[in-house]
Design an enzyme around this catalytic site. Structure first.
Site, PDB file in Angstrom:
ATOM      1  N   HIS A  17       0.840  -1.208   0.000  1.00 13.88           N
ATOM      2  CA  HIS A  17       0.000   0.000   0.000  1.00 13.88           C
ATOM      3  C   HIS A  17       0.873   1.256   0.000  1.00 13.88           C
ATOM      4  O   HIS A  17       0.610   2.211  -0.739  1.00 13.88           O
ATOM      5  CB  HIS A  17      -0.896   0.062   1.243  1.00 13.88           C
ATOM      6  CG  HIS A  17      -1.940  -0.989   1.318  1.00 13.88           C
ATOM      7  ND1 HIS A  17      -2.085  -1.802   2.419  1.00 13.88           N
ATOM      8  CD2 HIS A  17      -2.919  -1.349   0.450  1.00 13.88           C
ATOM      9  CE1 HIS A  17      -3.104  -2.618   2.229  1.00 13.88           C
ATOM     10  NE2 HIS A  17      -3.624  -2.370   1.037  1.00 13.88           N
ATOM     11  N   LYS A  41     -16.418  -7.210   5.636  1.00  9.68           N
ATOM     12  CA  LYS A  41     -15.113  -7.857   5.698  1.00  9.68           C
ATOM     13  C   LYS A  41     -14.694  -8.213   7.121  1.00  9.68           C
ATOM     14  O   LYS A  41     -13.768  -8.977   7.307  1.00  9.68           O
ATOM     15  CB  LYS A  41     -14.037  -6.954   5.070  1.00  9.68           C
ATOM     16  CG  LYS A  41     -14.057  -6.950   3.560  1.00  9.68           C
ATOM     17  CD  LYS A  41     -12.808  -6.296   3.018  1.00  9.68           C
ATOM     18  CE  LYS A  41     -12.728  -6.402   1.517  1.00  9.68           C
ATOM     19  NZ  LYS A  41     -11.506  -5.806   0.998  1.00  9.68           N
ATOM     20  N   ARG A  95      -1.804  -6.158  -8.040  1.00  9.68           N
ATOM     21  CA  ARG A  95      -0.742  -7.100  -7.674  1.00  9.68           C
ATOM     22  C   ARG A  95      -0.580  -8.165  -8.741  1.00  9.68           C
ATOM     23  O   ARG A  95       0.511  -8.596  -9.035  1.00  9.68           O
ATOM     24  CB  ARG A  95      -1.080  -7.784  -6.343  1.00  9.68           C
ATOM     25  CG  ARG A  95      -1.010  -6.886  -5.157  1.00  9.68           C
ATOM     26  CD  ARG A  95      -1.292  -7.680  -3.896  1.00  9.68           C
ATOM     27  NE  ARG A  95      -2.564  -8.377  -4.000  1.00  9.68           N
ATOM     28  CZ  ARG A  95      -3.604  -8.174  -3.204  1.00  9.68           C
ATOM     29  NH1 ARG A  95      -3.524  -7.315  -2.236  1.00  9.68           N
ATOM     30  NH2 ARG A  95      -4.719  -8.842  -3.379  1.00  9.68           N
ATOM     31  N   SER A 133      -2.977  -7.910   2.651  1.00 16.38           N
ATOM     32  CA  SER A 133      -3.307  -7.732   4.072  1.00 16.38           C
ATOM     33  C   SER A 133      -3.840  -9.016   4.693  1.00 16.38           C
ATOM     34  O   SER A 133      -3.508  -9.355   5.823  1.00 16.38           O
ATOM     35  CB  SER A 133      -4.336  -6.616   4.247  1.00 16.38           C
ATOM     36  OG  SER A 133      -3.776  -5.374   3.917  1.00 16.38           O
TER      37      SER A 133
END
Length: 166
Positions: A17, A41, A95, A133
């Site tokens: 990030h 989430k 990514r 993450s």
């Protein structure tokens, strides 16, 4: 003044990030980092903790770039949040190819909602592309070393969260 909007959950903020944030600061004068509330989430860190972590980790980037970084929570549509802060650009990090399929759909929907806001995709440095993450949290939960993936302050926050500071 060119304003960008970089949305994410940042649970926790990673070196990937931070790499995207640093790259984005080369493109905009002001970057608003939108920390998503996203109750679905079930984040490890509270919204307040995530906003504080992102703010602390970005202060040095803002100082080095000479630009402004603002961190704020958001819960509404991404495009509405971008519009609310005067962003002309939405910054998204990629990514892998799998990320692109989802992001491609998001761009199409966002363009249909407001064609005046562009989306810019930035690739993290090759050393940072595998960092997620979710995986960082799993490694930390199982007692692994996450120092290659997050800053020392975030590593300590994860350690405290998972082992109570022992």
């Amino acid at each position: 003044m060119r304003t960008g909007f970089y949305p994410g959950t940042f649970d926790p903020i990673t070196l990937g990030h931070l790499d995207i944030i640093q790259r984005a600061m080369a493109l905009v004068d002001r970057l608003v980092i939108g920390v998503a509330i996203n109750r679905d989430k079930g984040p490890l860190f509270s919204l307040e903790e995530r906003v504080e972590m992102v703010s602390e980790e970005c202060s040095a980037i803002a100082a080095r770039s000479g630009g402004e970084i603002v961190v704020r929570p958001f819960e509404n549509l991404l495009i509405d949040s971008a519009r609310d802060v005067g962003a002309t650009v939405i910054v998204r990090g990629l990514r892998a190819v799998a990320d692109f399929e989802y992001e491609f759909q998001m761009v199409g929907m966002n363009r249909a909602l407001d064609s005046s806001i562009e989306t810019v995709f930035l690739m993290a440095d090759a050393r940072r592309q595998a960092i997620a993450s979710k995986l960082v949290k799993e490694i930390a939960r199982l007692g692994g070393d996450v120092s290659k993936f997050v800053t020392p302050a975030v590593s300590e926050a994860l350690r405290l969260r998972f082992d109570g500071g022992r």
